[in-house]
Motif scaffolding. Structure first.
Motif, PDB file in Angstrom:
ATOM      1  N   SER A  30       0.806  -1.224   0.000  1.00  0.00           N
ATOM      2  CA  SER A  30       0.000   0.000   0.000  1.00  0.00           C
ATOM      3  C   SER A  30       0.837   1.271   0.000  1.00  0.00           C
ATOM      4  CB  SER A  30      -0.928   0.000   1.215  1.00  0.00           C
ATOM      5  OG  SER A  30      -0.189  -0.157   2.417  1.00  0.00           O
ATOM      6  N   SER A  31       2.066   1.207   0.499  1.00  0.00           N
ATOM      7  CA  SER A  31       2.866   2.417   0.649  1.00  0.00           C
ATOM      8  C   SER A  31       3.582   2.836  -0.629  1.00  0.00           C
ATOM      9  CB  SER A  31       3.907   2.221   1.754  1.00  0.00           C
ATOM     10  OG  SER A  31       4.805   1.176   1.412  1.00  0.00           O
ATOM     11  N   LEU A  32       3.616   1.976  -1.629  1.00  0.00           N
ATOM     12  CA  LEU A  32       4.359   2.265  -2.861  1.00  0.00           C
ATOM     13  C   LEU A  32       3.385   2.496  -4.016  1.00  0.00           C
ATOM     14  CD1 LEU A  32       7.228  -0.377  -2.574  1.00  0.00           C
ATOM     15  CD2 LEU A  32       7.223   2.012  -1.819  1.00  0.00           C
ATOM     16  N   SER A  33       3.445   3.676  -4.616  1.00  0.00           N
ATOM     17  CA  SER A  33       2.522   4.011  -5.701  1.00  0.00           C
ATOM     18  C   SER A  33       2.672   3.064  -6.887  1.00  0.00           C
ATOM     19  CB  SER A  33       2.752   5.455  -6.152  1.00  0.00           C
ATOM     20  OG  SER A  33       4.094   5.656  -6.571  1.00  0.00           O
ATOM     21  N   ALA A  34       3.863   2.499  -7.065  1.00  0.00           N
ATOM     22  CA  ALA A  34       4.081   1.563  -8.171  1.00  0.00           C
ATOM     23  C   ALA A  34       3.222   0.309  -8.041  1.00  0.00           C
ATOM     24  CB  ALA A  34       5.557   1.174  -8.241  1.00  0.00           C
ATOM     25  N   HIS A  35       2.733   0.048  -6.827  1.00  0.00           N
ATOM     26  CA  HIS A  35       1.928  -1.152  -6.593  1.00  0.00           C
ATOM     27  C   HIS A  35       0.446  -0.826  -6.362  1.00  0.00           C
ATOM     28  CE1 HIS A  35       5.088  -4.198  -6.475  1.00  0.00           C
ATOM     29  NE2 HIS A  35       5.849  -3.273  -5.919  1.00  0.00           N
ATOM     30  N   ALA A  43      -7.561  -6.505  -3.428  1.00  0.00           N
ATOM     31  CA  ALA A  43      -8.925  -6.269  -2.947  1.00  0.00           C
ATOM     32  C   ALA A  43      -9.938  -7.041  -3.786  1.00  0.00           C
ATOM     33  CB  ALA A  43      -9.232  -4.779  -2.974  1.00  0.00           C
ATOM     34  N   GLU A  44      -9.738  -7.042  -5.082  1.00  0.00           N
ATOM     35  CA  GLU A  44     -10.665  -7.745  -5.977  1.00  0.00           C
ATOM     36  C   GLU A  44     -10.607  -9.259  -5.752  1.00  0.00           C
ATOM     37  OE1 GLU A  44     -10.597  -4.526  -9.680  1.00  0.00           O
ATOM     38  OE2 GLU A  44      -9.258  -6.272  -9.704  1.00  0.00           O
ATOM     39  N   TRP A  45      -9.393  -9.778  -5.513  1.00  0.00           N
ATOM     40  CA  TRP A  45      -9.263 -11.213  -5.225  1.00  0.00           C
ATOM     41  C   TRP A  45     -10.036 -11.559  -3.965  1.00  0.00           C
ATOM     42  CZ3 TRP A  45      -8.157 -14.709  -1.578  1.00  0.00           C
ATOM     43  CH2 TRP A  45      -7.814 -16.013  -1.971  1.00  0.00           C
ATOM     44  N   HIS A  66      -6.835   3.376  -0.977  1.00  0.00           N
ATOM     45  CA  HIS A  66      -7.188   2.037  -1.444  1.00  0.00           C
ATOM     46  C   HIS A  66      -8.575   1.637  -0.952  1.00  0.00           C
ATOM     47  CE1 HIS A  66      -3.126   1.779  -2.854  1.00  0.00           C
ATOM     48  NE2 HIS A  66      -2.613   1.869  -1.636  1.00  0.00           N
ATOM     49  N   PRO A  67      -9.287   0.814  -1.713  1.00  0.00           N
ATOM     50  CA  PRO A  67     -10.674   0.506  -1.362  1.00  0.00           C
ATOM     51  C   PRO A  67     -10.815  -0.356  -0.114  1.00  0.00           C
ATOM     52  CG  PRO A  67      -9.959  -0.816  -3.241  1.00  0.00           C
ATOM     53  CD  PRO A  67      -8.865   0.174  -2.976  1.00  0.00           C
TER      54      PRO A  67
END
Length: 458
Positions: A30-35, A43-45, A66-67
């Motif tokens: 969550s802390s890295l914008s690249a991810h 979340a979808e999984w 993030h959702p």
């Protein structure tokens, strides 16, 4: 009934581990914008997995970050409602070279599964899905009403979840909040955590000259940003680990004799801990045991320092910038905002001449303590004891789950911290892993608790 549920869990173990491997393979940092996309994928999984076990009203609620994943099953009329919280985001993996196997290629070795998030918190959150699946598949219904609230920002301080909780109190209404994001006392010895320390973190940015300078031409005549930062960091604690920030301990209450005796009764071995960590000595405030230092005393730790030349060989420069990240673990009555203010005041008062400093607040969370004699917590203790066959210990935790205090303040319901991790499982570090013995036993504990809680809250 319990035998039927346990048989289902045993016969589906390989299937469940395969599913866990799929989820752990998603680098939801969550802390890295690249991810960012990977985090959404995580979340979808999870949302699909909740649908697969029979949950209803499954939805990804957007936040400014993030959702939030929500789901429920509300057909146990007249029975308690359990709100299950967890998080699908994980820590960064640095330093990567220290991992024995890739952090997002889950690997089972010696009955442990190695991967980032294996114990914190994907593995433990996943167990709730599989325990509920076992009950639904064997009994056709749940003994309680269940709601899931799984977020994607716990590792960055649950930045946007408090606002979501405030706005959705009716959606999240429940009788008890159940969280598996803590640990056991040690192998084979379950523990329920009834208190967590809070958190306050800042980044310190030191700026000197307009650019890096030649150390031969300017060394000794111009302030070195790294030297200035080192001097500042050294001012935070004395040689005995006592924090030197003015008024830092002002609201810290002394440990009670009752708690002190309870901790002594746990027979915790500091010598065994030293062996496990491969250190010659432990360190901390004088006059306090290791458990007291890590459970009921506040801390200030430097988490990262960088600046200057990092490449191979040597480069003779005076760095014009230096940076550090520090976090404080807080105990009851310490306010994170006040601690950040005190830290900032200390930093500006102790910064050497010749540089400028910027302080940026980061993670914040209030501490939390609840009476461990509450029926919901005692019910969890009984479920542990049925499965593990030993008495349950009641402990405080040294870490922080920022949203716990928010739940306490807004939802005002008992919070049961039912953890299955072990202290040496390297969460937040390379080679994070989860003992599958506790995966197996924990599934049985969770399933039993959903029945035990009905009798406790009726």
């Amino acid at each position: 009934m319990q035998n039927t549920i346990n048989d289902y869990l045993a016969s589906n173990r390989e299937k469940h581990l395969k599913e866990l491997t799929e989820w752990l393979s998603i680098p939801s940092i969550s802390s890295l914008s690249a991810h960012k996309e990977d985090t959404i994928k995580g979340a979808e999984w999870l949302a699909q997995a909740l649908k697969d076990i029979g949950m209803e009203n499954v939805e990804l609620y957007p936040t400014k970050g993030h959702p939030v994943v929500y789901a429920d099953w509300l057909h146990a009329e007249g029975k308690p409602t359990v709100l299950i919280y967890g998080h699908y985001d994980v820590q960064p993996v640095d330093p990567l070279h220290l991992w024995e196997t890739p952090p997002f290629v889950p690997t089972v070795r010696e009955d442990k599964i190695y991967a980032r998030g294996a114990t914190d918190d994907k593995g433990q959150s996943f167990m709730h899905l599989k325990a509920i699946e076992a009950i639904m598949q064997t009994q056709g219904e749940l003994p309680v009403n269940v709601k899931f609230l799984i977020e994607g920002e716990e590792e960055i301080g649950s930045v946007h979840l408090p606002e979501f909780v405030e706005k959705n109190q009716e959606l999240l209404a429940s009788d008890v909040i159940l969280i598996s994001d803590t640990g056991m006392q040690e192998k084979g010895k379950p523990a329920i955590c009834y208190g967590l320390r809070g958190l306050a973190g800042v980044q310190i940015d030191v700026k000197g000259a307009k650019g890096d300078l030649h150390s031969g031409l300017y060394g000794g005549g111009v302030q070195n940003a790294i030297h200035a930062l080192v001097q500042l960091l050294d001012s935070f604690r004395d040689e005995n680990g006592v924090i030197q920030v003015d008024r830092f301990y002002e609201k810290v209450e002394p440990i009670t004799d009752e708690e002190k005796k309870a901790y002594e009764a746990l027979n915790f071995s500091e010598d065994e801990l030293k062996k496990e960590l491969a250190v010659s000595e432990l360190f901390g405030e004088e006059g306090f045991s290791y458990l007291e230092r890590t459970w009921v005393r506040p801390t200030l730790e430097v988490n990262g320092v960088w600046g200057g030349f990092q490449g191979e060989g040597i480069k003779t420069v005076l760095p014009n910038e230096a940076h550090a990240k520090i976090t404080c673990r807080l105990v009851p009555h310490q306010d994170p905002d006040e601690i950040v203010m005190l830290l900032t005041k200390h930093i500006h008062a102790h910064m050497p001449a010749g540089v400028e400093v910027t302080v940026t607040p980061f993670d914040k969370g209030a501490p939390y303590v609840t009476p461990y004699d509450h029926p919901a917590i005692q019910a969890a203790g009984r479920s542990y004891e049925k499965v593990y066959g030993v008495p349950t210990a009641y402990t405080r935790g040294g870490g922080s789950i920022p949203i716990v205090a928010t739940f306490d303040q807004i939802l005002k319901k008992p919070i049961v911290l039912m953890g299955f991790g072990l202290p040496g499982e390297n969460f937040h570090a390379p080679n994070e892993h989860f003992h599958l013995e506790n995966f197996d036993q924990g599934l049985r504990v969770i399933a039993d608790y959903l029945y035990e809680i009905v009798q406790s809250l009726d």
